[in-house]
Design an enzyme around this catalytic site. Structure first.
Site, PDB file in Angstrom:
ATOM      1  CG  ASP A 171      -0.728  -2.542   6.654  1.00 15.90           C
ATOM      2  OD1 ASP A 171      -1.893  -2.818   7.004  1.00 15.90           O
ATOM      3  OD2 ASP A 171      -0.414  -1.450   6.149  1.00 15.90           O
TER       4      ASP A 171
ATOM      5  CG  PHE B 211      -2.006   0.958   1.240  1.00 17.84           C
ATOM      6  CD1 PHE B 211      -3.198   0.684   0.573  1.00 17.84           C
ATOM      7  CD2 PHE B 211      -1.875   2.171   1.894  1.00 17.84           C
ATOM      8  CE1 PHE B 211      -4.229   1.600   0.575  1.00 17.84           C
ATOM      9  CE2 PHE B 211      -2.908   3.097   1.890  1.00 17.84           C
ATOM     10  CZ  PHE B 211      -4.092   2.811   1.225  1.00 17.84           C
TER      11      PHE B 211
ATOM     12  CE1 TYR C 204      -9.692   3.243   6.250  1.00 14.47           C
ATOM     13  CE2 TYR C 204      -8.746   4.154   8.268  1.00 14.47           C
ATOM     14  CZ  TYR C 204      -8.619   3.800   6.933  1.00 14.47           C
ATOM     15  OH  TYR C 204      -7.431   3.987   6.294  1.00 14.47           O
ATOM     16  CE  LYS C 205      -8.458   0.355   4.380  1.00 13.70           C
ATOM     17  NZ  LYS C 205      -7.028   0.196   4.100  1.00 13.70           N
TER      18      LYS C 205
ATOM     19  NE  ARG D   3     -10.034  -2.198  -3.529  1.00 10.52           N
ATOM     20  CZ  ARG D   3      -9.471  -1.665  -2.459  1.00 10.52           C
ATOM     21  NH1 ARG D   3      -8.352  -2.174  -1.969  1.00 10.52           N
ATOM     22  NH2 ARG D   3     -10.021  -0.644  -1.848  1.00 10.52           N
TER      23      ARG D   3
HETATM   24  C1  LIG Z   1      -6.216   1.340   4.124  1.00  9.71           C
HETATM   25  C2  LIG Z   1      -4.774   1.031   4.309  1.00  9.71           C
HETATM   26  C3  LIG Z   1      -3.921   1.937   4.975  1.00  9.71           C
HETATM   27  C4  LIG Z   1      -4.476   3.253   5.408  1.00  9.71           C
HETATM   28  O1  LIG Z   1      -3.651   4.069   6.176  1.00  9.71           O
HETATM   29  P1  LIG Z   1      -4.327   5.327   6.896  1.00  9.71           P
HETATM   30  O2  LIG Z   1      -3.243   5.964   7.640  1.00  9.71           O
HETATM   31  O3  LIG Z   1      -5.421   4.795   7.755  1.00  9.71           O
HETATM   32  O4  LIG Z   1      -4.890   6.202   5.819  1.00  9.71           O
HETATM   33  C5  LIG Z   1      -2.606   1.556   5.172  1.00  9.71           C
HETATM   34  N1  LIG Z   1      -2.138   0.349   4.749  1.00  9.71           N
HETATM   35  C6  LIG Z   1      -2.943  -0.528   4.094  1.00  9.71           C
HETATM   36  C7  LIG Z   1      -2.414  -1.852   3.653  1.00  9.71           C
HETATM   37  C8  LIG Z   1      -4.275  -0.205   3.850  1.00  9.71           C
HETATM   38  O5  LIG Z   1      -5.058  -1.057   3.196  1.00  9.71           O
END
Ligand SMILES: *Cc1c(COP(=O)(O)O)cnc(C)c1O
Length: 419
Positions: free
Chosen positions: A220, A143, A245-246, A394
């Site tokens: 992560d 990510f 939040y996911k 997705r």
């Molecule tokens: C959604 C996501 C993030 C998001 O990071 P934020 O700091 O909450 O914006 C980070 N890493 C992965 C793998 C994600 O899917």
């Protein structure tokens, strides 16, 4: 469901509406779909992997918080409850979703900030113990925020990034990790479920490989927490972060969690030394001294309001049980897979996610050249997947809030638009 999809028996030989009806009737988690706020005009929500839906009662819980904890108890609530919320909420997440014993998880900042704190902390501890360990290993398809944070930490500490070339249609394998880790590796940072393909990495095996090289692992868990069972303690993981939040339905911008294994609590120090992570913060004393245990991961005043919806949704997950959630998740993505695979080849849709259950996370990605425009039109109709460049749609099928019928009607809408 307001819209019934058209049954397409002639074209595919399978009556997907009937298949979904049977699956819904036999689904032990079916009743959980109604435990979420209804969304007017939305007939299929396939974005539970980006923004989970609010649990029913979230608005009332927030109102109660404003009237009672905040409005009436006022500042007394800090002593009565809120000071302990980072650890307490961390333990709720750890128990429901992370396979971690209490006392090793906090809910605090954003994922990005916690990634920075944890990566810096692990890298510093490693370099202190052995100055030759100057490499951080990560993958090219991780990510974006993970890659950017690692670039920053490497620049700040004079470390070197070692990139694993991950296949965007799958993800990082144990063999790839084994090839790059060595006596020079400090930390390995990988996503448990790849945000693009939904590939589920073998976290237990990779963690072992990393340890065999004397390095530490930082997972992560953004796309696995709340969707795929995680066993941080049993896998012997060093540290992990993830957002809430996911699949954890904490709401937009809800704070992230960080896990640090007990054995590292006295040797690993995070870099943002704030008063809320200090021993006896209200003594306002000179010099920083970390609070004992996991509390030292906290830096400043915790985002208390933003934890209110999360505490409710994590209780819902605990009630359902993560193993049951995973079983339904695989059934949902199997159904989506079978439907898309039954489409005629001339539609030009391909599936860019692993077929094997042991390699599949909670979402499927399908590809076609015009999915950017298709996605925009789907959103107008109340069918909501998300688009990831260059051509991926997705399908994030959150098991607690998604029915099998919804999968059928949403995919029928996709097919109608491209036919
Ligand atoms: C959604 C996501 C993030 C998001 O990071 P934020 O700091 O909450 O914006 C980070 N890493 C992965 C793998 C994600 O899917």
């Amino acid at each position: 469901m307001t819209d019934q999809p058209t049954t397409d028996v002639a074209a595919t030989g399978t009556d997907w509406v009937a298949v979904a009806a049977e699956l819904d009737a036999a689904d032990p988690l079916a009743a959980f779909v109604d435990r979420f706020e209804p969304a007017e005009g939305v007939t299929a929500y396939f974005d539970g992997n980006s923004l989970g839906r609010p649990v029913r009662g979230t608005a009332q819980e927030l109102a109660r918080f404003v009237e009672q904890g905040w409005g009436t108890r006022l500042i007394r609530s800090w002593d009565e409850a809120w000071m302990r919320w980072p650890e307490e909420t961390g333990d709720l997440v750890a128990t429901a979703a992370l396979g971690a014993a209490p006392g090793q998880t906090v809910v605090a900042d954003s994922t990005t900030v916690l990634l920075y704190k944890m990566l810096r902390a692990l890298a510093d501890a490693q370099v202190r113990a052995d100055p030759a360990r100057t490499q951080i290993v990560l993958d090219t398809d991780n990510f974006p925020t993970d890659r950017y944070v690692a670039e920053g930490v490497a620049a700040e500490r004079g470390m070197e990034l070692v990139w694993i070339e991950a296949d965007p249609a799958s993800g990082v394998t144990e063999e790839q990790v084994a090839e790059v880790v060595s006596e020079r590796t400090a930390v390995v940072l990988i996503s448990h479920v790849a945000y693009r393909s939904g590939y589920l990495a073998d976290a237990a095996a990779i963690t072992q490989r990393v340890h065999a090289a004397g390095a530490l692992v930082l997972w992560d868990l953004c796309h696995s927490a709340g969707s795929v069972p995680v066993h941080l303690d049993a896998w012997d993981v060093d540290a992990a972060v993830g957002c809430t939040y996911k699949y954890l339905n904490g709401g937009p911008g809800s704070p992230a969690f960080a896990y640090l294994a007990q054995r590292h609590h006295t040797t690993v120090r995070q870099p943002i030394q704030g008063w809320m992570g200090r021993r006896d913060p209200f003594l306002m004393g000179p010099g920083y001294e970390p609070a004992p245990g996991i509390r030292s991961l906290v830096s400043g005043t915790p985002p208390v309001v933003a934890m209110v919806p999360l505490r409710l949704s994590v209780a819902l997950l605990a009630e359902a049980g993560i193993d049951a959630v995973r079983t339904k998740s695989l059934a949902l993505t199997d159904l989506a897979w079978d439907i898309v695979a039954s489409w005629p080849a001339e539609l030009g849709v391909t599936i860019a996610s692993p077929r094997a259950h042991e390699q599949r996370g909670g979402h499927l990605t399908i590809r076609r050249h015009d999915f950017a425009e298709v996605n925009a039109r789907l959103w107008e109709q109340g069918v909501i997947p998300d688009f990831r460049a260059p051509d991926g749609l997705r399908l994030g099928l959150a098991p607690l809030s998604t029915s099998f019928a919804e999968v059928v009607s949403g995919l029928q809408a996709v097919r109608d638009l491209i036919s």
